[in-house]
Motif scaffolding. Structure first.
Motif, PDB file in Angstrom:
ATOM      1  N   HIS A  64       0.807  -1.218   0.000  1.00  0.00           N
ATOM      2  CA  HIS A  64       0.000   0.000   0.000  1.00  0.00           C
ATOM      3  C   HIS A  64       0.846   1.277   0.000  1.00  0.00           C
ATOM      4  O   HIS A  64       0.312   2.363  -0.261  1.00  0.00           O
ATOM      5  N   TYR A  65       2.111   1.175   0.326  1.00  0.00           N
ATOM      6  CA  TYR A  65       2.947   2.362   0.554  1.00  0.00           C
ATOM      7  C   TYR A  65       2.899   3.351  -0.614  1.00  0.00           C
ATOM      8  O   TYR A  65       2.868   4.572  -0.406  1.00  0.00           O
ATOM      9  N   PHE A  77      -2.199   7.976  -0.059  1.00  0.00           N
ATOM     10  CA  PHE A  77      -1.421   8.377   1.111  1.00  0.00           C
ATOM     11  C   PHE A  77      -0.652   9.665   0.859  1.00  0.00           C
ATOM     12  O   PHE A  77      -0.032   9.853  -0.201  1.00  0.00           O
ATOM     13  N   THR A  78      -0.681  10.521   1.872  1.00  0.00           N
ATOM     14  CA  THR A  78       0.080  11.771   1.825  1.00  0.00           C
ATOM     15  C   THR A  78       1.521  11.507   2.248  1.00  0.00           C
ATOM     16  O   THR A  78       1.868  10.396   2.678  1.00  0.00           O
ATOM     17  N   ASP A 133       1.517  10.433   5.770  1.00  0.00           N
ATOM     18  CA  ASP A 133       1.114   9.030   5.903  1.00  0.00           C
ATOM     19  C   ASP A 133       2.292   8.102   5.607  1.00  0.00           C
ATOM     20  O   ASP A 133       2.529   7.120   6.339  1.00  0.00           O
ATOM     21  N   ARG A 134       3.014   8.416   4.539  1.00  0.00           N
ATOM     22  CA  ARG A 134       4.133   7.550   4.163  1.00  0.00           C
ATOM     23  C   ARG A 134       5.244   7.609   5.211  1.00  0.00           C
ATOM     24  O   ARG A 134       5.931   6.607   5.456  1.00  0.00           O
ATOM     25  N   LYS A 172      -5.352   4.282   5.981  1.00  0.00           N
ATOM     26  CA  LYS A 172      -5.227   5.739   6.105  1.00  0.00           C
ATOM     27  C   LYS A 172      -5.967   6.239   7.348  1.00  0.00           C
ATOM     28  O   LYS A 172      -5.463   7.100   8.080  1.00  0.00           O
ATOM     29  N   LEU A 183      -3.886   5.360  10.371  1.00  0.00           N
ATOM     30  CA  LEU A 183      -2.666   6.165  10.456  1.00  0.00           C
ATOM     31  C   LEU A 183      -2.916   7.530  11.088  1.00  0.00           C
ATOM     32  O   LEU A 183      -2.005   8.120  11.679  1.00  0.00           O
TER      33      LEU A 183
END
Length: 347
Positions: free
Chosen positions: A51-52, A57-58, A61-62, A322, A325
């Protein structure tokens, strides 16, 4: 002294009875759970790594995923020979796995050499509890041999009058102690000799008792002989209080040796147990607590497996990752999966 021996006997019996039960339960119940848990953790690492790169993802998030995957892959790759995990570890830790492990092994080797006081061979594996135990036991044997050699060399030197007097006194005490043991044995043998018994049932009883007497005498077990005397009512317990100081001194000498042997046997069992299960050598252990602790561990891992299985299903959807996170506290720097998936996402 008798009370102390009774305590140590109880402790030894507890270790002897609990250890095989613990090992059987650990192997049949906990180990499969550990293996299943590790498999699910590995699956989680691979899923989050997949998913990375998702556009959902912002950058923030990463950054959180990097923390999580770096920690989780570090924990897992240490236990597994998995090239994919190694790649994930290097991806999120920005270091070479083999170099890090080689450096850690070198540090462990240096630490072991300082503890043992000698250089270790190139094939020594600092991650192997069996090899560590073998080297520690070998070092202990070498220390005992060196001590004995020193004592032998000291014995060959010309002895002073004071030393000779002390040795003569110790020899005399040892002789009296042996005589005390022999006297108790003779009294028991005289009372229990089965050949002097006409009644068949009584002869069977005395034969069994005499076997116990011979076994105790063969081990210089004065305590057992005294207990047998009490059992056949050859002495009154109050009679022990009327023994002379000299006789008590000899009894205590033998009992002290028995106590030391018991404690050494307990120490050996406990040391081997700690080495087998990677427990720090100075951590106190109670054999009566081993099974309850193991059962709690089993229950905890069953719950953790159910939690992570549910989370794996949920995390198939990147949106769920997400959402999770958002509540992940990056500054916490969790040390392992338990911190991440047992504190953060407990149902």
């Amino acid at each position: 002294m008798i009370k102390q021996i009774a305590v140590e006997r109880t402790l030894l019996a507890a270790w002897q009875s609990i250890t095989p039960l613990f090992m059987q339960k650990h192997g049949s119940e906990l180990v499969p759970l550990l293996q299943a848990y590790e498999a699910h953790r590995t699956e989680m690492v691979r899923l989050l790594d997949k998913h990375y790169t998702d556009k959902l993802f912002t950058k923030r998030d990463r950054s959180k995923l990097e923390d999580i995957l770096g920690t989780m892959s570090d924990d897992l790759v240490t236990e597994q020979s998995d090239d994919e995990l190694k790649h994930i570890f290097e991806k999120y830790n920005d270091i070479d796995f083999d170099s890090v492990r080689a450096e850690q092994n070198d540090m462990m080797r240096v630490a072991m050499e300082e503890i043992l006081g000698k250089e270790l061979s190139d094939d020594f594996d600092p991650n192997s509890p069996e090899q560590i135990q073998q080297h520690i036991e070998a070092a202990m044997r070498a220390e005992d041999e060196a001590r004995q050699a020193f004592q032998d060399s000291q014995a060959k030197r010309k002895k002073s009058a004071k030393t000779l007097e002390k040795e003569a006194r110790q020899a005399d005490e040892a002789q009296h102690a042996t005589q005390s043991l022999r006297e108790v044995y003779r009294k028991l043998a005289g009372a229990l000799h089965p050949d002097r018994e006409q009644d068949d049932d009584e002869k069977v009883r005395k034969t069994a008792l005499m076997q116990r007497v011979n076994a105790a005498y063969g081990k210089n077990d004065l305590l057992q002989l005294l207990e047998l005397q009490l059992e056949i009512e050859q002495i009154d317990p109050a009679q022990l209080n009327t023994l002379s100081d000299e006789r008590l001194k000899h009894y205590n000498r033998i009992l002290k040796e028995q106590l030391a042997e018991l404690r050494a046997e307990i120490d050996d069992i406990e040391f081997s147990f700690k080495m087998d299960f990677n427990i720090p050598p100075f951590q106190p252990l109670s054999p009566t607590e081993l099974i309850p602790t193991l059962e709690r561990d089993i229950a905890d891992f069953k719950l953790s497996i159910e939690q992570i299985k549910a989370q794996l299903i949920e995390f198939e959807n990147p949106k769920a990752v997400k959402t999770w996170l958002k509540n992940y506290r990056q500054a916490k720097q969790p040390s392992n999966l338990e911190d991440i998936f047992m504190d953060e996402i407990r149902f």
